[in-house]
Scaffold this active site. Structure first.
Site, mmCIF file in Angstrom:
data_model
loop_
_atom_site.group_PDB
_atom_site.id
_atom_site.type_symbol
_atom_site.label_atom_id
_atom_site.label_comp_id
_atom_site.label_asym_id
_atom_site.label_seq_id
_atom_site.Cartn_x
_atom_site.Cartn_y
_atom_site.Cartn_z
ATOM 1 N N SER A 198 35.120 53.051 78.317
ATOM 2 C CA SER A 198 35.733 51.926 79.038
ATOM 3 C C SER A 198 35.620 51.998 80.543
ATOM 4 O O SER A 198 36.453 51.452 81.275
ATOM 5 C CB SER A 198 37.198 51.794 78.616
ATOM 6 N N SER A 199 34.599 52.686 81.025
ATOM 7 C CA SER A 199 34.348 52.624 82.464
ATOM 8 C C SER A 199 33.851 51.230 82.837
ATOM 9 O O SER A 199 33.165 50.580 82.038
ATOM 10 C CB SER A 199 33.295 53.662 82.872
ATOM 11 N N GLY A 252 28.914 56.236 78.800
ATOM 12 C CA GLY A 252 27.893 56.269 79.829
ATOM 13 C C GLY A 252 27.824 54.985 80.638
ATOM 14 O O GLY A 252 28.598 54.044 80.436
ATOM 15 N N ASP A 275 38.915 66.004 74.288
ATOM 16 C CA ASP A 275 38.198 64.790 73.890
ATOM 17 C C ASP A 275 37.079 65.110 72.896
ATOM 18 O O ASP A 275 36.431 66.145 72.988
ATOM 19 C CB ASP A 275 37.595 64.193 75.186
HETATM 20 O O1 LIG Z 1 34.946 57.451 76.273
HETATM 21 C C1 LIG Z 1 34.868 58.215 77.213
HETATM 22 C C2 LIG Z 1 35.373 59.575 77.096
HETATM 23 O O2 LIG Z 1 35.799 59.870 75.791
HETATM 24 C C3 LIG Z 1 34.299 57.828 78.548
HETATM 25 O O3 LIG Z 1 33.670 56.595 78.531
HETATM 26 P P1 LIG Z 1 32.825 56.125 79.813
HETATM 27 O O4 LIG Z 1 31.491 56.814 79.713
HETATM 28 O O5 LIG Z 1 32.725 54.638 79.701
HETATM 29 O O6 LIG Z 1 33.558 56.561 81.015
HETATM 30 O O1 LIG Z 2 32.443 61.349 75.271
HETATM 31 C C1 LIG Z 2 32.916 60.969 76.279
HETATM 32 C C2 LIG Z 2 32.762 61.698 77.584
HETATM 33 O O2 LIG Z 2 32.325 60.780 78.491
HETATM 34 C C3 LIG Z 2 31.899 62.925 77.437
HETATM 35 O O3 LIG Z 2 30.727 62.829 78.103
HETATM 36 P P1 LIG Z 2 29.824 64.173 78.189
HETATM 37 O O4 LIG Z 2 29.381 64.483 76.792
HETATM 38 O O5 LIG Z 2 28.710 63.797 79.120
HETATM 39 O O6 LIG Z 2 30.716 65.247 78.737
HETATM 40 ZN ZN LIG Z 3 34.752 58.849 74.308
#
Ligand SMILES: O=C(CO)COP(=O)(O)O
Ligand SMILES: O=C[C@H](O)COP(=O)(O)O
Ligand SMILES: [Zn+2]
Ligand SMILES: [Zn+2]
Length: 342
Positions: free
Chosen positions: A231-232, A196, A81
């Site tokens: 999208s949480s 977040g 990611d």
């Molecule tokens: O986009 C995300 C990871 O790439 C996660 O998004 P959330 O923080 O909404 O779960």
């Molecule tokens: O970018 C999307 C993920 O939620 C990454 O979060 P993080 O940087 O806290 O690992």
């Molecule tokens: Zn993301």
């Protein structure tokens, strides 16, 4: 089944009108929860690691996970990611990820990237991926609040300034140009979501979460599966449990599952979820430790966190209609990678 590229999963999802939740991990109980939930619901799997997630988990966990995935009966994509540099992208290819996001929407220091620069870096990534069995996800548009213009924190980078509506909403004609020049296997779009827990101060309306924009983008690039980041759904019961057991999370709202379901009808095939698993794990651990002050065995509260995360995973597999789809994604002799037969 085995380790598969993102394209194999999203081709099937996009064609059959469902989406696959892409869950971020940074510790093993998350991977176990996802795999247990996918086995129970017979769902295709996308497990993903951000830069921060990979740092916390370490590469040997990825090595082990790849060995395990290769023996799994499920079709599983291991996705890297938010790569913000070609060096990270190359490292992910060499680590064996079966899909990688070249995130060209922001520069390495968090500023919105020029369209041409985003195209260029994504084209280079596509070129690099040619000699690997890996798919490439691109991104056009910046995540952030349509109210404040503040871009969400993204993998440790906070966009330096307030963004404009044009920057925070993916433009359909630009999406067409982008895909014509850099034909990614999936395109992450911006419609007002952000990473977040602190996404919306009230349940979002169309003015702050532009689901309509999804259908306009899908019309412009009908053959490209769309990805929603940030999208949480931030379940309110998890916030209550966390705060009842010593936590201090301010009131906040996420992306309603119903809104995501609407976006799926318009062409979204991958839905990124990290925060909801974090909230589920935190609620379970806080509650366990608060109710068992004598507890000193991490296996006990980590198992509670795994069970809570598994519940979220099962519910998203069902809500996005990925449940039951795994058996339809088969290997064929025509394609070195797995591809669906139905
Ligand atoms: O986009 C995300 C990871 O790439 C996660 O998004 P959330 O923080 O909404 O779960
Ligand atoms: O970018 C999307 C993920 O939620 C990454 O979060 P993080 O940087 O806290 O690992
Ligand atoms: Zn993301
Ligand atoms: Zn991004």
């Amino acid at each position: 089944m085995t380790l598969v590229p993102l394209s194999t999963l999203l081709r099937h999802a996009h064609k059959n009108g469902y989406a696959i939740p892409a869950f971020n991990i940074s510790f093993q109980e998350q991977a176990q929860a996802i795999l247990d939930a996918a086995t129970e619901t017979q769902s295709p799997v996308i497990i993903q690691l951000s830069t921060g997630g990979l740092k916390h988990a370490s590469t040997w966990m990825v090595d082990g996970l790849i060995q395990h995935i290769k023996k799994s009966p499920l079709p599983i994509c291991l996705h890297r990611d938010h790569c913000h540099s070609l060096d990270d992208f190359q490292a992910a290819l060499e680590l064996g990820f079966s899909s990688i996001m070249m995130d060209g929407s922001l520069t390495a220091d968090g500023k919105p990237n020029a369209f041409e620069e985003n195209v260029r870096i994504t084209q280079q990534a596509l070129d690099m991926a040619k000699s690997y069995p890996a798919s490439v996800e691109g991104e056009l548009g910046c995540l952030g609040s349509l109210i404040t213009g503040l871009s969400g924190e993204e993998d440790g980078t906070q966009a330096a300034d307030i963004l404009s509506l044009e920057q925070l909403l993916t433009d359909p004609s630009e999406a067409r140009d982008f895909v014509a020049q850099a034909n990614v296997d999936a395109l992450a779009i911006a419609i007002g979501t952000s990473h977040g827990a602190y996404k919306f101060s009230a349940p979002p309306t169309e003015s702050v979460l532009n689901i309509q924009r999804v259908s306009m983008i899908a019309e412009a690039i009908p053959n490209t599966p769309l990805v929603l980041h940030g999208s949480s759904s931030v379940p309110q019961d998890l916030l209550t449990t966390i705060n009842q057991h010593g936590g201090a999370i301010d009131p906040t709202f996420g992306v309603p599952v119903a809104a995501i379901q609407k976006a799926i009808q318009h062409g979204v095939a991958k839905v990124n979820i990290d925060t909801d698993l974090r909230l589920a794990a935190t609620a379970a651990v806080r509650q366990h430790l608060n109710e068992h002050p004598e507890e000193m065995d991490p296996r006990k509260y980590l198992s509670a966190s795994r069970a809570a995360m598994k519940e979220i995973c099962i519910s998203r597999y069902q809500a996005f209609r990925a449940a039951g789809q795994a058996p339809f994604i088969q290997k064929t002799q025509h394609d070195p990678f797995t591809t669906e037969v139905s």
